[in-house]
Write a protein that holds these residues in place. Structure first.
Motif, PDB file in Angstrom:
ATOM      1  N   VAL A 230       0.850  -1.194   0.000  1.00  0.00           N
ATOM      2  CA  VAL A 230       0.000   0.000   0.000  1.00  0.00           C
ATOM      3  C   VAL A 230       0.886   1.245   0.000  1.00  0.00           C
ATOM      4  O   VAL A 230       1.711   1.429   0.893  1.00  0.00           O
ATOM      5  N   THR A 231       0.712   2.085  -1.011  1.00  0.00           N
ATOM      6  CA  THR A 231       1.499   3.323  -1.120  1.00  0.00           C
ATOM      7  C   THR A 231       0.651   4.571  -0.872  1.00  0.00           C
ATOM      8  O   THR A 231       1.186   5.684  -0.846  1.00  0.00           O
ATOM      9  N   TRP A 232      -0.675   4.403  -0.740  1.00  0.00           N
ATOM     10  CA  TRP A 232      -1.558   5.517  -0.389  1.00  0.00           C
ATOM     11  C   TRP A 232      -2.793   4.935   0.288  1.00  0.00           C
ATOM     12  O   TRP A 232      -3.375   3.960  -0.212  1.00  0.00           O
ATOM     13  N   ALA A 233      -3.187   5.556   1.411  1.00  0.00           N
ATOM     14  CA  ALA A 233      -4.362   5.054   2.125  1.00  0.00           C
ATOM     15  C   ALA A 233      -5.015   6.204   2.890  1.00  0.00           C
ATOM     16  O   ALA A 233      -5.106   6.177   4.113  1.00  0.00           O
ATOM     17  N   GLU A 234      -5.485   7.203   2.164  1.00  0.00           N
ATOM     18  CA  GLU A 234      -6.169   8.354   2.778  1.00  0.00           C
ATOM     19  C   GLU A 234      -6.897   9.143   1.683  1.00  0.00           C
ATOM     20  O   GLU A 234      -6.929   8.728   0.522  1.00  0.00           O
ATOM     21  N   GLU A 235      -7.433  10.273   2.072  1.00  0.00           N
ATOM     22  CA  GLU A 235      -8.191  11.073   1.101  1.00  0.00           C
ATOM     23  C   GLU A 235      -7.243  11.718   0.090  1.00  0.00           C
ATOM     24  O   GLU A 235      -6.121  12.100   0.410  1.00  0.00           O
ATOM     25  N   ARG A 236      -7.757  11.830  -1.145  1.00  0.00           N
ATOM     26  CA  ARG A 236      -6.991  12.468  -2.218  1.00  0.00           C
ATOM     27  C   ARG A 236      -7.977  13.235  -3.098  1.00  0.00           C
ATOM     28  O   ARG A 236      -9.089  12.755  -3.339  1.00  0.00           O
ATOM     29  N   TYR A 237      -7.541  14.383  -3.561  1.00  0.00           N
ATOM     30  CA  TYR A 237      -8.428  15.272  -4.326  1.00  0.00           C
ATOM     31  C   TYR A 237      -9.044  14.535  -5.509  1.00  0.00           C
ATOM     32  O   TYR A 237      -8.353  13.927  -6.326  1.00  0.00           O
ATOM     33  N   GLY A 238     -10.370  14.621  -5.619  1.00  0.00           N
ATOM     34  CA  GLY A 238     -11.105  14.004  -6.711  1.00  0.00           C
ATOM     35  C   GLY A 238     -11.422  12.543  -6.479  1.00  0.00           C
ATOM     36  O   GLY A 238     -12.440  12.029  -6.952  1.00  0.00           O
ATOM     37  N   TYR A 239     -10.563  11.824  -5.740  1.00  0.00           N
ATOM     38  CA  TYR A 239     -10.760  10.395  -5.500  1.00  0.00           C
ATOM     39  C   TYR A 239     -11.519  10.113  -4.205  1.00  0.00           C
ATOM     40  O   TYR A 239     -11.987   8.984  -4.007  1.00  0.00           O
ATOM     41  N   GLY A 240     -11.618  11.090  -3.350  1.00  0.00           N
ATOM     42  CA  GLY A 240     -12.180  10.821  -2.028  1.00  0.00           C
ATOM     43  C   GLY A 240     -11.213   9.962  -1.229  1.00  0.00           C
ATOM     44  O   GLY A 240      -9.993  10.161  -1.249  1.00  0.00           O
ATOM     45  N   GLN A 241     -11.754   8.972  -0.521  1.00  0.00           N
ATOM     46  CA  GLN A 241     -10.912   8.036   0.232  1.00  0.00           C
ATOM     47  C   GLN A 241     -10.283   7.041  -0.752  1.00  0.00           C
ATOM     48  O   GLN A 241     -10.962   6.191  -1.317  1.00  0.00           O
ATOM     49  N   LEU A 242      -8.952   7.162  -0.928  1.00  0.00           N
ATOM     50  CA  LEU A 242      -8.250   6.414  -1.976  1.00  0.00           C
ATOM     51  C   LEU A 242      -7.262   5.408  -1.375  1.00  0.00           C
ATOM     52  O   LEU A 242      -6.568   5.701  -0.402  1.00  0.00           O
ATOM     53  N   VAL A 243      -7.204   4.236  -2.021  1.00  0.00           N
ATOM     54  CA  VAL A 243      -6.177   3.233  -1.721  1.00  0.00           C
ATOM     55  C   VAL A 243      -5.375   2.996  -2.994  1.00  0.00           C
ATOM     56  O   VAL A 243      -5.949   2.726  -4.060  1.00  0.00           O
ATOM     57  N   GLU A 244      -4.048   3.127  -2.888  1.00  0.00           N
ATOM     58  CA  GLU A 244      -3.156   2.853  -4.024  1.00  0.00           C
ATOM     59  C   GLU A 244      -2.198   1.735  -3.618  1.00  0.00           C
ATOM     60  O   GLU A 244      -1.633   1.747  -2.529  1.00  0.00           O
ATOM     61  N   ILE A 245      -2.014   0.762  -4.523  1.00  0.00           N
ATOM     62  CA  ILE A 245      -1.173  -0.403  -4.240  1.00  0.00           C
ATOM     63  C   ILE A 245      -0.140  -0.562  -5.338  1.00  0.00           C
ATOM     64  O   ILE A 245      -0.480  -0.543  -6.529  1.00  0.00           O
ATOM     65  N   ASN A 246       1.115  -0.722  -4.945  1.00  0.00           N
ATOM     66  CA  ASN A 246       2.204  -0.984  -5.887  1.00  0.00           C
ATOM     67  C   ASN A 246       2.413  -2.492  -5.964  1.00  0.00           C
ATOM     68  O   ASN A 246       2.684  -3.147  -4.957  1.00  0.00           O
ATOM     69  N   HIS A 247       2.329  -3.049  -7.178  1.00  0.00           N
ATOM     70  CA  HIS A 247       2.439  -4.495  -7.376  1.00  0.00           C
ATOM     71  C   HIS A 247       3.794  -4.920  -7.927  1.00  0.00           C
ATOM     72  O   HIS A 247       4.001  -6.113  -8.179  1.00  0.00           O
ATOM     73  N   GLY A 248       4.696  -4.001  -8.094  1.00  0.00           N
ATOM     74  CA  GLY A 248       5.990  -4.343  -8.663  1.00  0.00           C
ATOM     75  C   GLY A 248       5.943  -4.468 -10.161  1.00  0.00           C
ATOM     76  O   GLY A 248       4.878  -4.451 -10.789  1.00  0.00           O
ATOM     77  N   ASN A 249       7.131  -4.574 -10.769  1.00  0.00           N
ATOM     78  CA  ASN A 249       7.248  -4.702 -12.223  1.00  0.00           C
ATOM     79  C   ASN A 249       6.585  -3.536 -12.963  1.00  0.00           C
ATOM     80  O   ASN A 249       6.115  -3.691 -14.097  1.00  0.00           O
ATOM     81  N   GLY A 250       6.519  -2.383 -12.313  1.00  0.00           N
ATOM     82  CA  GLY A 250       5.962  -1.197 -12.959  1.00  0.00           C
ATOM     83  C   GLY A 250       4.458  -1.060 -12.863  1.00  0.00           C
ATOM     84  O   GLY A 250       3.889  -0.120 -13.439  1.00  0.00           O
ATOM     85  N   TYR A 251       3.784  -1.957 -12.133  1.00  0.00           N
ATOM     86  CA  TYR A 251       2.317  -1.933 -12.056  1.00  0.00           C
ATOM     87  C   TYR A 251       1.847  -1.377 -10.706  1.00  0.00           C
ATOM     88  O   TYR A 251       2.444  -1.642  -9.659  1.00  0.00           O
ATOM     89  N   LYS A 252       0.755  -0.610 -10.741  1.00  0.00           N
ATOM     90  CA  LYS A 252       0.066  -0.173  -9.530  1.00  0.00           C
ATOM     91  C   LYS A 252      -1.407   0.028  -9.852  1.00  0.00           C
ATOM     92  O   LYS A 252      -1.785   0.253 -11.014  1.00  0.00           O
ATOM     93  N   THR A 253      -2.235  -0.076  -8.836  1.00  0.00           N
ATOM     94  CA  THR A 253      -3.685   0.086  -9.009  1.00  0.00           C
ATOM     95  C   THR A 253      -4.213   1.089  -7.981  1.00  0.00           C
ATOM     96  O   THR A 253      -3.628   1.279  -6.909  1.00  0.00           O
ATOM     97  N   ARG A 254      -5.356   1.717  -8.348  1.00  0.00           N
ATOM     98  CA  ARG A 254      -6.006   2.693  -7.463  1.00  0.00           C
ATOM     99  C   ARG A 254      -7.475   2.330  -7.296  1.00  0.00           C
ATOM    100  O   ARG A 254      -8.128   1.887  -8.247  1.00  0.00           O
TER     101      ARG A 254
END
Length: 311
Positions: A230-254
């Protein structure tokens, strides 16, 4: 009493004894053997006569002690042999379990036939070392049961090496499977908006939508589509409460617009783990999750990964 003496030439000479003389002579003749016996009894024992009663008793005691030591050594040897027999049986049972486990793992991992060979003796070899003179002619040969134990130990070591290698391969494959992005980020719901250009619901103008939306019931579970950090786990502009996950090999999801976040920054999450609850926080018209996939920091169409099946 008359005594006649004859010399070496044959000449004779006689003596006559009276009653008193005869008594004295008889006492002398009778005392000779008695005196000889008494003198012999008082003479010291010869040095060559060493086997007296005390020596025999000491030897008997030493023999009894040696016999006890032999019996104790025999009992100890039998106990050690019994322990070695039990150890041998344990090693054989362990080897059987390792072989069964290795064969099952090999089949489950769908590895090439023959790559891992459980149930056969390990292949060994090497040139003979000429540095030890007469090594092939050493007189000592170890007992047969020791050879069996050494052979079992070698087989167990070989199986453990194969299992360690197999475990590494399976762990790497499992990690790759876990990091493989596939599936939907929700357990219940439907896709309400696709990736690409669309009419903005707030302005009514044509706008670029760099993710997909999944609508559902408020509080529904939002899950990670792959393992990661988990690289983000709080509020972010436009996204509201956002979770961002880094999966390695250049991939991440929001995962945006959540009502509640279940993870925190730095957490390691598994594939399918609940990371948030669906909501309508941020720039949203209703309960849904906004799902984005990034590859090398560029957004890509999540539909490609949603349609994937796990490895």
């Amino acid at each position: 009493m008359k005594v006649i003496l004859v010399n070496e030439r044959g000449a004779t000479r006689s003596f006559s004894f009276g009653g008193l003389s005869k008594a004295l002579l008889g006492l002398c003749l009778l005392g000779l053997p008695v005196g000889a016996f008494l003198i012999g009894a008082n003479l010291p024992v010869a040095e060559t006569d060493v086997f007296d009663s005390r020596t025999a008793k000491a030897w008997s005691k030493a023999l009894r002690k040696q016999q006890q030591q032999i019996e104790a050594a025999d009992r100890e040897a039998r106990e050690q042999l019994t322990a070695l027999t039990v150890k041998l049986a344990e090693m054989q049972a362990r080897l059987t379990r390792l072989d069964a486990l290795g064969e099952r793992l090999t089949v489950a991992a769908k590895l090439d036939e023959g790559e891992f060979q459980f149930g056969t003796a390990p292949a060994v070899g090497g040139p003979e070392d000429p540095g030890i003179a007469g090594a092939a002619e050493l007189p000592y040969q170890p007992p047969e049961f020791l050879e069996v134990i050494d052979e079992l130990a070698d087989q167990i070591e070989d199986r453990q090496m194969q299992l360690n290698t197999l475990e590494t391969l399976l762990a790497r494959r499992q990690l790759q499977d876990e990091q493989f992005i596939a599936g939907r980020p929700i357990s219940r719901g439907w896709m309400s908006s696709r990736y690409g250009y669309r009419t903005d619901p707030f302005t009514g103008r044509r706008a670029w939508h760099k993710g997909v939306d999944f609508a559902g019931k408020m509080g529904s579970e939002v899950v990670s589509v792959a393992a990661g950090v988990v690289t983000w786990a709080e509020e972010r502009y436009g996204y509201g409460q956002l979770v961002e996950i880094n999966h390695g090999n250049g991939y991440k999801t929001r995962y945006g617009h959540n009502s509640e976040i279940k993870v925190k920054l730095g957490d390691v999450v598994k594939k399918g783990q609940v990371i948030a609850l669906m909501g309508s926080s941020g720039r949203s018209t209703g309960p849904h999750v906004h799902f984005e996939v990034y590859k090398n920091n560029r957004p890509v169409d999540p539909a490609t990964y949603i349609r994937r099946t796990g490895r």
